[in-house]
Write a protein that holds these residues in place. Structure first.
Motif, short mmCIF file in Angstrom:
data_model
loop_
_atom_site.label_atom_id
_atom_site.label_comp_id
_atom_site.label_asym_id
_atom_site.label_seq_id
_atom_site.Cartn_x
_atom_site.Cartn_y
_atom_site.Cartn_z
N ILE A 51 0.81 -1.22 0.00
CA ILE A 51 0.00 0.00 0.00
C ILE A 51 0.85 1.28 0.00
N PRO A 52 1.79 1.45 0.94
CA PRO A 52 2.59 2.68 0.87
C PRO A 52 3.37 2.80 -0.44
N SER A 53 3.86 1.67 -0.96
CA SER A 53 4.63 1.76 -2.21
C SER A 53 3.72 2.20 -3.36
N LYS A 54 2.47 1.73 -3.37
CA LYS A 54 1.58 2.13 -4.47
C LYS A 54 1.16 3.60 -4.33
N ALA A 55 1.01 4.05 -3.09
CA ALA A 55 0.68 5.47 -2.89
C ALA A 55 1.82 6.34 -3.42
N LEU A 56 3.07 5.95 -3.12
CA LEU A 56 4.23 6.72 -3.59
C LEU A 56 4.36 6.64 -5.12
N LEU A 57 4.07 5.46 -5.67
CA LEU A 57 4.13 5.31 -7.13
C LEU A 57 3.13 6.26 -7.78
N HIS A 58 1.94 6.35 -7.19
CA HIS A 58 0.91 7.21 -7.79
C HIS A 58 1.32 8.68 -7.72
N SER A 59 1.73 9.13 -6.52
CA SER A 59 2.09 10.55 -6.37
C SER A 59 3.25 10.91 -7.29
N SER A 60 4.26 10.06 -7.33
CA SER A 60 5.44 10.38 -8.15
C SER A 60 5.09 10.35 -9.63
N GLU A 61 4.11 9.51 -10.00
CA GLU A 61 3.71 9.43 -11.40
C GLU A 61 2.97 10.71 -11.82
N VAL A 62 2.14 11.23 -10.91
CA VAL A 62 1.43 12.49 -11.21
C VAL A 62 2.46 13.58 -11.50
#
Ligand code: FAD
Length: 468
Positions: A51-62
């Motif tokens: 979960i934290p890794s996917k949250a970071l992946l999403h924010s960094s992708e934006v």
């Protein structure tokens, strides 16, 4: 804690294996207790993993997409910057919300939660220690779901600052100038992508000749090509042999095909895998011995050699994945409750959540050939898919591997946008024993990326419509 607790099932460890087992057990009418040593439920997956890794992946992708591709859409995004503490707060918010959700769910189901360290204490008994107090309970059944821990390399010991694990890499308070990621698997590629998108110079070092080594060569080659365009560097067939910490950087000694080299970066993330966690679990008190890879051996019903003691998830053999742990949880508890629980290990999907994502199920081309299977393969490029073109997702392909004689789907591999979601359809077809033709003749909405899968299935017999 009081001694008056009698339980049908006591579960040690509240990760996706343990808490799912608790909910299913309660649904089946078992009086259930869940023991967790950490402050929060959810285990590795929820607190420091999926979960934290996917949250970071999403924010960094934006951030990355606005910065690199905003102008193509007429979006003027000059002078963009990242406030890392806000980005980390966003991640923490997601994790906290899910922690509350899991806690509410287990409580709503009447599961008794013990915050403490669980330890087997001889035949049928578990000691739960919290601070200076402890109780001993004697449940009818015991389920071990104690998960896994990061692997530390002897010549790269973690210090949490310069040489870090994934636990640290999801919580940095500054964007590092440079980062060496040791290990080109899912965790290394995902966290490497996060920091690269935020501005870090990332080099992925892998001892094997390819990244994402569980995938077919064409899939990992394609992924590496795109990651390289995104700014990640790769040093393959490279073995780290030693490290030296200096004030502002770490210097790694490495053996490559061309000889010895030194690599250096501000930080080194060691992401070479995870090892089952059984510290202080008291396995010796019930005669359980670990296998050669420190895993708890179990039979098909998840029973250990100790009567009434079961184990699931990362702590037993099999892929270390949250959904595998969850499926085992349900199957194990259903078996305990007298039903016939079952996990279909042949169709466990495997995903790397980078951009593009990599996803697979079943066996790949390489394994099929190693097993002497006669196969036919259909491939379809995202570049020929209308939705992919409209959504800037033209890199990648879907690939279907089927049996020549029966047309049955043996495996599917996808590298491309939303592969993690697309693979679900392949899993469902394989679960029901579907053929490439079944998949090819299934109606798919247009325009969708899922049409790449349909076309790949058509391509198995040379019938793809949208490729020359
Ligand atoms: P865990 O989640 O490890 O939970 C075990 C729990 O047991 C822990 O809470 C621990 O504190 C507790 N415990 C241990 N010993 C005791 C004891 N003696 N007494 C009391 N409590 C104890 N998997 C995916 O499927 N998809 C992903 O995208 C994904 N991403 C990941 C990203 C990262 C960075 C990492 C590190 C992992 C990722 N994983 C992912 C793997 C996934 O997190 C694990 O496979 C999953 O959490 C295993 O579940 P589990 O219940 O077996 O164990």
């Amino acid at each position: 804690m009081s001694e008056s607790n009698t339980f049908d099932l006591l579960i040690i460890g509240a990760g996706p294996g343990g808490y799912v087992a608790a909910i299913r057990a309660a649904q089946l009418g078992l009086k259930t207790a869940l023991v967790e040593k950490d402050q929060n439920l959810g285990g590795t997956c929820l607190n420091v993993g999926c979960i934290p890794s996917k949250a970071l992946l999403h924010s960094s992708e934006v951030f990355y997409n606005l910065q690199k591709h905003g102008a193509e859409h007429g979006i003027q995004a000059k002078g963009l910057s990242v406030d890392l503490s806000t980005l980390m707060k966003k991640k923490a918010g997601v994790v906290n919300q899910l922690r509350q959700g899991v806690l509410q769910l287990v409580k709503k189901h009447g599961v008794q939660v013990f915050n403490g360290h669980g330890r087997l204490a001889g035949d049928g008994k578990v000691e739960i220690a919290s601070g200076k107090s402890s109780i001993t309970v004697a449940p009818k059944h015991i389920l071990l779901a104690t998960g896994s821990n990061v692997i530390e390399l002897p010549f790269l010991p973690f210090d949490g600052k310069q040489i870090i694990s994934s636990d640290d890499a999801i919580a940095l308070d500054k964007v590092p100038k440079s980062l060496i990621v040791v290990g080109g698997g899912a965790i290394g590629l995902e966290l490497g992508s996060v920091w690269s998108r935020l501005g870090t110079k990332v080099t992925v070092v892998e001892s094997l000749p390819k990244i994402a080594s569980t995938f077919d060569d064409d899939v990992s080659r394609q992924a590496q090509l795109i990651f390289k365009k995104q700014g990640l560097d790769f040093s393959l067939s490279t073995k780290i042999t030693g490290s030296k910490k200096l004030k502002t950087k770490v210097v790694l000694a490495a053996e490559t095909k061309k000889g010895s080299v030194n690599l250096e970066a501000e930080k080194v993330l060691v992401a070479v895998g995870r090892t089952p966690f059984t510290d202080g679990l008291g396995l010796e008190t019930v005669g359980i011995e670990l296998d050669e890879r420190s895993r708890i051996p179990v039979n098909e019903q998840f029973q250990t050699v100790a009567k009434g003691v079961y184990a699931i998830g990362d702590v037993i053999p099999g892929p270390m994945l949250a959904h595998k742990a969850e499926e085992e949880a349900v199957a194990c508890v259903e078996t305990i409750a007298g039903q016939s629980g079952h996990v279909n290990y042949a169709v466990i999907p495997n995903v790397i959540y980078t951009d593009p994502e990599l996803a697979s199920v079943g066996i790949g081309e390489i394994t099929a050939k190693e097993q002497g299977k006669e196969i036919k393969i259909g491939k379809f490029n995202f570049a020929a898919n209308g939705r992919a073109l409209a959504a800037d997702a033209i890199t990648g392909f879907s690939k279907v591997i089927a049996c020549i004689k029966t047309d049955r789907i043996l495996g599917v591999q996808i590298v491309g946008r939303n592969a993690s979601e697309l693979i679900g359809e392949a899993v469902a077809h394989m679960e029901y024993g579907g053929s490439a033709e079944d998949l090819a003749r299934t109606v798919h909405a247009h325009p969708t990326l899922s049409e790449t899968l349909k076309e790949a299935a058509l391509a198995v017999d040379g019938n793809a419509i949208h490729s020359a």
